[in-house]
Motif scaffolding. Sequence first.
Motif, PDB file in Angstrom:
ATOM      1  N   ARG A   1     -30.910 -50.422 -12.498  1.00 12.17           N
ATOM      2  CA  ARG A   1     -30.588 -51.094 -11.230  1.00 12.17           C
ATOM      3  C   ARG A   1     -29.732 -52.331 -11.453  1.00 12.17           C
ATOM      4  O   ARG A   1     -28.853 -52.657 -10.646  1.00 12.17           O
ATOM      5  CB  ARG A   1     -31.861 -51.551 -10.510  1.00 12.17           C
ATOM      6  N   LYS A   2     -30.003 -53.029 -12.551  1.00 11.86           N
ATOM      7  CA  LYS A   2     -29.262 -54.263 -12.830  1.00 11.86           C
ATOM      8  C   LYS A   2     -27.769 -53.976 -12.949  1.00 11.86           C
ATOM      9  O   LYS A   2     -26.934 -54.719 -12.408  1.00 11.86           O
ATOM     10  CB  LYS A   2     -29.786 -54.912 -14.109  1.00 11.86           C
ATOM     11  N   LEU A   3     -27.440 -52.919 -13.664  1.00  7.26           N
ATOM     12  CA  LEU A   3     -26.040 -52.533 -13.802  1.00  7.26           C
ATOM     13  C   LEU A   3     -25.460 -52.076 -12.473  1.00  7.26           C
ATOM     14  O   LEU A   3     -24.300 -52.360 -12.145  1.00  7.26           O
ATOM     15  CB  LEU A   3     -25.902 -51.394 -14.809  1.00  7.26           C
ATOM     16  N   HIS A   4     -26.250 -51.350 -11.711  1.00  6.99           N
ATOM     17  CA  HIS A   4     -25.752 -50.781 -10.466  1.00  6.99           C
ATOM     18  C   HIS A   4     -25.429 -51.868  -9.445  1.00  6.99           C
ATOM     19  O   HIS A   4     -24.425 -51.763  -8.725  1.00  6.99           O
ATOM     20  CB  HIS A   4     -26.775 -49.794  -9.911  1.00  6.99           C
ATOM     21  N   MET A   5     -26.252 -52.910  -9.379  1.00 10.33           N
ATOM     22  CA  MET A   5     -25.941 -54.028  -8.488  1.00 10.33           C
ATOM     23  C   MET A   5     -24.655 -54.720  -8.928  1.00 10.33           C
ATOM     24  O   MET A   5     -23.800 -55.058  -8.097  1.00 10.33           O
ATOM     25  CB  MET A   5     -27.108 -55.008  -8.452  1.00 10.33           C
ATOM     26  N   PHE A   6     -24.518 -54.919 -10.229  1.00 10.25           N
ATOM     27  CA  PHE A   6     -23.302 -55.533 -10.772  1.00 10.25           C
ATOM     28  C   PHE A   6     -22.076 -54.688 -10.442  1.00 10.25           C
ATOM     29  O   PHE A   6     -21.042 -55.198  -9.990  1.00 10.25           O
ATOM     30  CB  PHE A   6     -23.462 -55.694 -12.284  1.00 10.25           C
ATOM     31  N   MET A   7     -22.174 -53.373 -10.645  1.00 11.02           N
ATOM     32  CA  MET A   7     -21.050 -52.485 -10.373  1.00 11.02           C
ATOM     33  C   MET A   7     -20.637 -52.531  -8.911  1.00 11.02           C
ATOM     34  O   MET A   7     -19.452 -52.463  -8.580  1.00 11.02           O
ATOM     35  CB  MET A   7     -21.414 -51.057 -10.779  1.00 11.02           C
ATOM     36  N   HIS A   8     -21.624 -52.646  -8.038  1.00 10.13           N
ATOM     37  CA  HIS A   8     -21.326 -52.725  -6.602  1.00 10.13           C
ATOM     38  C   HIS A   8     -20.691 -54.056  -6.238  1.00 10.13           C
ATOM     39  O   HIS A   8     -19.631 -54.117  -5.610  1.00 10.13           O
ATOM     40  CB  HIS A   8     -22.604 -52.523  -5.791  1.00 10.13           C
ATOM     41  N   ASP A   9     -21.331 -55.150  -6.643  1.00  9.29           N
ATOM     42  CA  ASP A   9     -20.911 -56.465  -6.188  1.00  9.29           C
ATOM     43  C   ASP A   9     -19.605 -56.925  -6.830  1.00  9.29           C
ATOM     44  O   ASP A   9     -18.874 -57.736  -6.248  1.00  9.29           O
ATOM     45  CB  ASP A   9     -22.009 -57.492  -6.464  1.00  9.29           C
ATOM     46  N   TYR A  10     -19.293 -56.434  -8.027  1.00  3.06           N
ATOM     47  CA  TYR A  10     -18.087 -56.861  -8.740  1.00  3.06           C
ATOM     48  C   TYR A  10     -17.079 -55.721  -8.903  1.00  3.06           C
ATOM     49  O   TYR A  10     -16.230 -55.758  -9.792  1.00  3.06           O
ATOM     50  CB  TYR A  10     -18.465 -57.458 -10.099  1.00  3.06           C
ATOM     51  N   ALA A  11     -17.152 -54.724  -8.020  1.00  2.00           N
ATOM     52  CA  ALA A  11     -16.296 -53.547  -8.154  1.00  2.00           C
ATOM     53  C   ALA A  11     -14.813 -53.905  -8.146  1.00  2.00           C
ATOM     54  O   ALA A  11     -14.042 -53.440  -9.000  1.00  2.00           O
ATOM     55  CB  ALA A  11     -16.608 -52.547  -7.039  1.00  2.00           C
ATOM     56  N   GLU A  12     -14.382 -54.708  -7.188  1.00  2.00           N
ATOM     57  CA  GLU A  12     -12.954 -55.004  -7.083  1.00  2.00           C
ATOM     58  C   GLU A  12     -12.459 -55.871  -8.232  1.00  2.00           C
ATOM     59  O   GLU A  12     -11.267 -55.857  -8.553  1.00  2.00           O
ATOM     60  CB  GLU A  12     -12.665 -55.663  -5.740  1.00  2.00           C
TER      61      GLU A  12
ATOM     62  N   ARG B   1      -7.170 -45.641 -12.156  1.00  2.00           N
ATOM     63  CA  ARG B   1      -8.251 -46.573 -12.476  1.00  2.00           C
ATOM     64  C   ARG B   1      -9.557 -46.268 -11.747  1.00  2.00           C
ATOM     65  O   ARG B   1     -10.623 -46.304 -12.350  1.00  2.00           O
ATOM     66  CB  ARG B   1      -7.824 -48.013 -12.161  1.00  2.00           C
ATOM     67  N   SER B   2      -9.488 -45.977 -10.441  1.00  2.00           N
ATOM     68  CA  SER B   2     -10.744 -45.909  -9.692  1.00  2.00           C
ATOM     69  C   SER B   2     -10.568 -45.135  -8.406  1.00  2.00           C
ATOM     70  O   SER B   2      -9.453 -44.762  -8.015  1.00  2.00           O
ATOM     71  CB  SER B   2     -11.245 -47.324  -9.368  1.00  2.00           C
ATOM     72  N   LEU B   3     -11.676 -44.935  -7.720  1.00  2.00           N
ATOM     73  CA  LEU B   3     -11.649 -44.514  -6.320  1.00  2.00           C
ATOM     74  C   LEU B   3     -11.283 -45.716  -5.453  1.00  2.00           C
ATOM     75  O   LEU B   3     -11.643 -46.868  -5.767  1.00  2.00           O
ATOM     76  CB  LEU B   3     -13.017 -43.990  -5.884  1.00  2.00           C
ATOM     77  N   ILE B   4     -10.594 -45.432  -4.355  1.00  2.00           N
ATOM     78  CA  ILE B   4     -10.228 -46.466  -3.394  1.00  2.00           C
ATOM     79  C   ILE B   4     -10.697 -45.969  -2.031  1.00  2.00           C
ATOM     80  O   ILE B   4     -10.235 -44.947  -1.529  1.00  2.00           O
ATOM     81  CB  ILE B   4      -8.709 -46.702  -3.389  1.00  2.00           C
ATOM     82  N   ILE B   5     -11.651 -46.671  -1.456  1.00  2.00           N
ATOM     83  CA  ILE B   5     -12.265 -46.255  -0.189  1.00  2.00           C
ATOM     84  C   ILE B   5     -11.938 -47.296   0.871  1.00  2.00           C
ATOM     85  O   ILE B   5     -12.262 -48.466   0.732  1.00  2.00           O
ATOM     86  CB  ILE B   5     -13.794 -46.134  -0.312  1.00  2.00           C
ATOM     87  N   GLY B   6     -11.272 -46.852   1.924  1.00  2.00           N
ATOM     88  CA  GLY B   6     -10.915 -47.787   2.984  1.00  2.00           C
ATOM     89  C   GLY B   6     -10.081 -48.941   2.477  1.00  2.00           C
ATOM     90  O   GLY B   6     -10.195 -50.065   2.969  1.00  2.00           O
ATOM     91  N   GLY B   7      -9.248 -48.675   1.468  1.00  2.00           N
ATOM     92  CA  GLY B   7      -8.366 -49.693   0.921  1.00  2.00           C
ATOM     93  C   GLY B   7      -8.987 -50.583  -0.133  1.00  2.00           C
ATOM     94  O   GLY B   7      -8.307 -51.480  -0.656  1.00  2.00           O
ATOM     95  N   LYS B   8     -10.251 -50.381  -0.466  1.00  2.00           N
ATOM     96  CA  LYS B   8     -10.925 -51.215  -1.461  1.00  2.00           C
ATOM     97  C   LYS B   8     -11.344 -50.390  -2.667  1.00  2.00           C
ATOM     98  O   LYS B   8     -11.826 -49.260  -2.523  1.00  2.00           O
ATOM     99  CB  LYS B   8     -12.162 -51.885  -0.849  1.00  2.00           C
ATOM    100  N   ARG B   9     -11.177 -50.968  -3.837  1.00  2.00           N
ATOM    101  CA  ARG B   9     -11.633 -50.303  -5.057  1.00  2.00           C
ATOM    102  C   ARG B   9     -13.157 -50.326  -5.120  1.00  2.00           C
ATOM    103  O   ARG B   9     -13.784 -51.349  -4.816  1.00  2.00           O
ATOM    104  CB  ARG B   9     -11.059 -50.975  -6.301  1.00  2.00           C
ATOM    105  N   VAL B  10     -13.728 -49.216  -5.517  1.00  2.00           N
ATOM    106  CA  VAL B  10     -15.177 -49.127  -5.660  1.00  2.00           C
ATOM    107  C   VAL B  10     -15.493 -48.588  -7.051  1.00  2.00           C
ATOM    108  O   VAL B  10     -14.693 -47.875  -7.661  1.00  2.00           O
ATOM    109  CB  VAL B  10     -15.810 -48.221  -4.582  1.00  2.00           C
ATOM    110  N   VAL B  11     -16.659 -48.960  -7.548  1.00  2.00           N
ATOM    111  CA  VAL B  11     -17.160 -48.464  -8.836  1.00  2.00           C
ATOM    112  C   VAL B  11     -18.519 -47.835  -8.544  1.00  2.00           C
ATOM    113  O   VAL B  11     -19.560 -48.491  -8.623  1.00  2.00           O
ATOM    114  CB  VAL B  11     -17.270 -49.592  -9.875  1.00  2.00           C
TER     115      VAL B  11
END
Length: 679
Positions: A377-388, A33-43
């Motif tokens: 930028r709008k998408l990128h903030m969303f991807m960061h804040d709602y990654a998990e 599904r995704s990368l997992i960094i320090g135990g957390k999923r990131v997008v």
Amino acid sequence: MKQLMKGFLLAGAMVLSAHCLVAQVPEVKWDSRSLIIGGKRVVPVMGEVHYSRIPADEWQREVRKMKDGGVTIIANYVFWNHVEEQEGIFDWSGQRDLRRFLEVCKAEGMPVVLRIGPFCHGEARCGGIPDWVFTKGCRTRDTNKTFMSFVDKLYRQIYSQVIGLQWKDGGPVVAVQFDNEQRNGNYLMALKKLALSIGFDLPFYTRTGWPELTRPVPYGEMLPLYGDYADGFWDRSTKETAGNYYKAFNFKAFRSSTAIASEQLGEQKERLSKGDEQYPYFTCELGGGMMTSYHRRVYVYPEDAYSLAIVKLGSGSNLLGYYMYHGGTNPDGKLTYLNENQRTPATNHNDLPVKTYDFQAPLGEFGQRNPHFYTLRKLHMFMHDYAETLAPMDASFPCPQDIKKGDDSHLRWAYRSQGDSGFVFVNNYERLQNLTDKRGVQFSVCGVTFPRKPMTIPAGTACIFPVNIDGIRYATAQIIAKRDGKIYLEQIKGVPTEICVDGKTLRNVKPKGIGRPVYRNIYLVDSETAGRLFLPDEARPGMKVGVELAKVREAGEPRKITIGVQKVAEEPTDDDFNAAAVYTIGLPADSLRADRLLRIDYRGDVARLYADGKLVADNFYNGRPFLFGLWRLPAGCSRLELRILPLQKDMPVYFPREANVSEPGEQVYGVTTLTLAEY
């Protein structure tokens, strides 16, 4: 605004970026599904920028701009012929200094995926392979002993720049890509084996997911990354909307593009290499813009990039990688120009400008912020804040996945969901097609039907609606960010905002900005505010400053436009500019400031700019202005020479509808200077 900015810098620092700065190096893993960094999923958001195409003293400023745009990983080609143009002489100085660039990225907390070739393409001369290699009588991009011996020396040189800067050392280099657009998995594995033997030791490795492999790569050895573009300069056609780029505007489970590099790879089928579906869905070449080739002068729009990104995210991608995110300028070669053209020994499919590699990217050649810098930028903030929340969600496709070019009979939409929560992705846009408003729209997702009464989705709309997210049962507005317990929504133009929360349905909600919530912790902003959310206040466009312009020579006899070895029109040679129209440009005393752009509004075939007799910039006319960053001029330079070749009748060239090619000739409408903030 200051308090919001402080919160953004502290709480909103991108997850991947922060990892570079901590003493404990976090573990990087991946699953289907995704990368997992320090135990957390990131997008993550990955943005391509080529360090050797930007002067070294601009690197820090431009990396910071990429961070401002929401980029969390940098992708970067290392062009072989930029550093070993002459056999055995490696040049890592100035803007070729890879180590210095990586140190800048480390200081800025920006991870890097190095694309180390040996073949890169990137519209570099011979795809980045030095000319001298083609004199050795060996097959390139092959496991033969002679070629691999040259690659061994290249990789060892690159490694010398990377020592101590790999992820395990607390450095920024998190992955490398081997070669580019390669079918032969055996060759790719030979490159990886070589790199590992030299000392590369990274959390993961990548390859382009196209074309389909003829020989497999064992599972887990390299993550396949995909791409899509709104249009392509490489198509052989001179017709508008040539090729099948329209497919990029349809939500679909198929990951790859059949339009990328069609001039090299030929017809490509809609199928993945066996086993690729077991990997996470990542992209490395989502079109942030497009170059202009001589025969095909593509003109892209901000909506193109935004729509592509919405579609890819809605189709299940959990890493958006843009090519390009930041444009650049080809460095001076020691022996030749370093642009792709039809007269070179290899990778000679298209004629590209000698100097400019602007790519109409979110950040342009000189660091100018183009409109899609803000919309993306709008998408990128969303991807960061709602990654998990987003990363584990499956994609579903209620709309047909094989919509034909310009088909206006469907509202294109998809949704991603897990359990009873999800996001609805809508795209009522297709490049250069006249899609219409879609009326009577309701969505039924995760047991929720919304809005209460059917709505209209205006033509050109691309957006995301939440369902059962953070206490919001649904909203006909787009979630942008979640900071300090506050949820920020964007009102979609032409769509009445309806928010169902706490058992209440709020209808026709109006934006109140970042100062006042519309309900409890929910803030609604307009689109312009959303694109600039958490950015410091910026200067608005001011007065442009005119310059001294004089025409000193009319154009001579038009050149004969030749057709090259790849059966498309060839760009002019240096000698052809001896018959160009010539203008002189006198610069105001303050024009060499570090943020001053020269803007030339003109019509013609090709324009070139010279400083003290040296070519510093060029432009294939496509209706956009010709720009140049004046801070790059040599000290004391106060006068430039502009040469323009005239348009000719019935040129074998695709010009976009924005270009004025109604009659032959050339014309300068005006030349001004302005600051980057005013652009």
